[in-house]
Design a protein around this motif. Sequence first.
Motif, PDB file in Angstrom:
ATOM      1  N   GLY A  87     112.365  -4.701 -14.209  1.00 33.88           N
ATOM      2  CA  GLY A  87     112.359  -5.648 -13.095  1.00 33.88           C
ATOM      3  C   GLY A  87     111.172  -5.456 -12.167  1.00 33.88           C
ATOM      4  N   LEU A  88     110.768  -4.214 -11.955  1.00 33.84           N
ATOM      5  CA  LEU A  88     109.600  -3.953 -11.110  1.00 33.84           C
ATOM      6  C   LEU A  88     108.339  -4.549 -11.735  1.00 33.84           C
ATOM      7  N   LEU A  89     108.209  -4.382 -13.036  1.00 29.12           N
ATOM      8  CA  LEU A  89     107.022  -4.918 -13.712  1.00 29.12           C
ATOM      9  C   LEU A  89     106.994  -6.442 -13.644  1.00 29.12           C
ATOM     10  N   ASP A  90     108.081  -7.074 -14.004  1.00 32.09           N
ATOM     11  CA  ASP A  90     108.094  -8.534 -14.098  1.00 32.09           C
ATOM     12  C   ASP A  90     108.036  -9.218 -12.727  1.00 32.09           C
ATOM     13  N   ASN A  91     108.766  -8.684 -11.747  1.00 32.22           N
ATOM     14  CA  ASN A  91     108.881  -9.372 -10.456  1.00 32.22           C
ATOM     15  C   ASN A  91     107.781  -9.021  -9.457  1.00 32.22           C
ATOM     16  N   TYR A  92     107.225  -7.815  -9.563  1.00 33.96           N
ATOM     17  CA  TYR A  92     106.325  -7.359  -8.505  1.00 33.96           C
ATOM     18  C   TYR A  92     104.917  -6.984  -8.983  1.00 33.96           C
ATOM     19  N   ILE A  93     104.806  -6.422 -10.164  1.00 31.40           N
ATOM     20  CA  ILE A  93     103.504  -5.920 -10.623  1.00 31.40           C
ATOM     21  C   ILE A  93     102.740  -6.964 -11.425  1.00 31.40           C
ATOM     22  N   ARG A  94     103.374  -7.536 -12.432  1.00 31.68           N
ATOM     23  CA  ARG A  94     102.680  -8.464 -13.319  1.00 31.68           C
ATOM     24  C   ARG A  94     102.018  -9.638 -12.585  1.00 31.68           C
ATOM     25  N   PRO A  95     102.660 -10.230 -11.547  1.00 30.60           N
ATOM     26  CA  PRO A  95     102.013 -11.366 -10.872  1.00 30.60           C
ATOM     27  C   PRO A  95     100.690 -11.022 -10.191  1.00 30.60           C
ATOM     28  N   LYS A  96     100.413  -9.734  -9.966  1.00 34.86           N
ATOM     29  CA  LYS A  96      99.186  -9.347  -9.263  1.00 34.86           C
ATOM     30  C   LYS A  96      98.198  -8.613 -10.166  1.00 34.86           C
ATOM     31  N   LEU A  97      98.538  -8.465 -11.426  1.00 31.53           N
ATOM     32  CA  LEU A  97      97.681  -7.691 -12.322  1.00 31.53           C
ATOM     33  C   LEU A  97      96.309  -8.325 -12.510  1.00 31.53           C
ATOM     34  N   ASP A  98      96.245  -9.645 -12.560  1.00 29.63           N
ATOM     35  CA  ASP A  98      94.953 -10.284 -12.802  1.00 29.63           C
ATOM     36  C   ASP A  98      93.949  -9.926 -11.718  1.00 29.63           C
TER      37      ASP A  98
END
Length: 315
Positions: free
Chosen positions: A107-118
């Motif tokens: 959940g941390l990856l999908d909701n909080y980290i992945r949207p800002k990775l780019d």
Amino acid sequence: MPAFPFTLRQLEVFANLCGTRSFRRTAESLGISQASVSNQMKVLEDQLGVALFVRRPGQRPTLTPEGMAFLDDLKAFQTAGEALASHRRKDPEELPAIRFRVLIGQGLLDNYIRPKLDRFFAAHPQIELTFEAHPPSKELARDVEDGRFDFALIHQRADRPVEPHLRQLALVRGGIYGHRKFAEGRRLPLSSEFVNMLPFIMPLAASSQEREILRLFERYGIAPRRVIGHTQYYDVMAAMLERGVGVASFADTILPAEMRDEVIQLHPLENWRLLWYRKDGGIDPRYDAVQVFLFSSVLQNPDYRTISVFAEEYA
């Protein structure tokens, strides 16, 4: 200059073995044979004239007192080497490419980290992040200890002790969540007797996660009468909660923000800790860049609702 009784390669193998405490994992990490790892350490010990590790059949190698002292001095040696090397650095972009492995909650990856990775990758082209995402489990803290990961950001139930190698960042709510229709005409929190009658969605049947949750339920007087499905995927479970199919044990912050109007906490359970791990990277500024990114992506996001924050810079 003194003639050192070791090579830089031996120091690299030694440092890696201290982190993994496994000849096999060290060999895999460095791309050499297990026999080569063993030989490198034997030659290093012969050159130093001291035993660095205690080796017992069937057990992980452990550092001797001399080994622990050597590791402490190696950290100082690495810091001094980084300081000397920094004199030739004029731009962070000149640093060689580096790959970090991150253990993280799904959940941390999908909701909080992945949207800002780019944006992170655009700002730090020399850094590559690879993520290994898992649902919450008591095994995750042990996985961190074996040295495979450079960073970890995971949730752990608050009733469990925090391992020495982990740092507590925040505390968040945990409980049984479901569609608000289950609470119509009733006062929250719902009684355990009423909750027992609701349809439950559980982790995979007979998995360690399911056994953990059932033990937790028992402490709160909850014994589900009807289980309507099992899934290992938090997002599938969350979607089922939103449709009103059933109820499940959840952490408040892992529930997607767009669902929180309809999906509510029906019964409180143990809260959850957000835990952090960072492998020692000396003074390499790229470790700091990853830490700042992961901390800010989660703790500065208003959707990550906390009871309390223990990371002073983000409190």
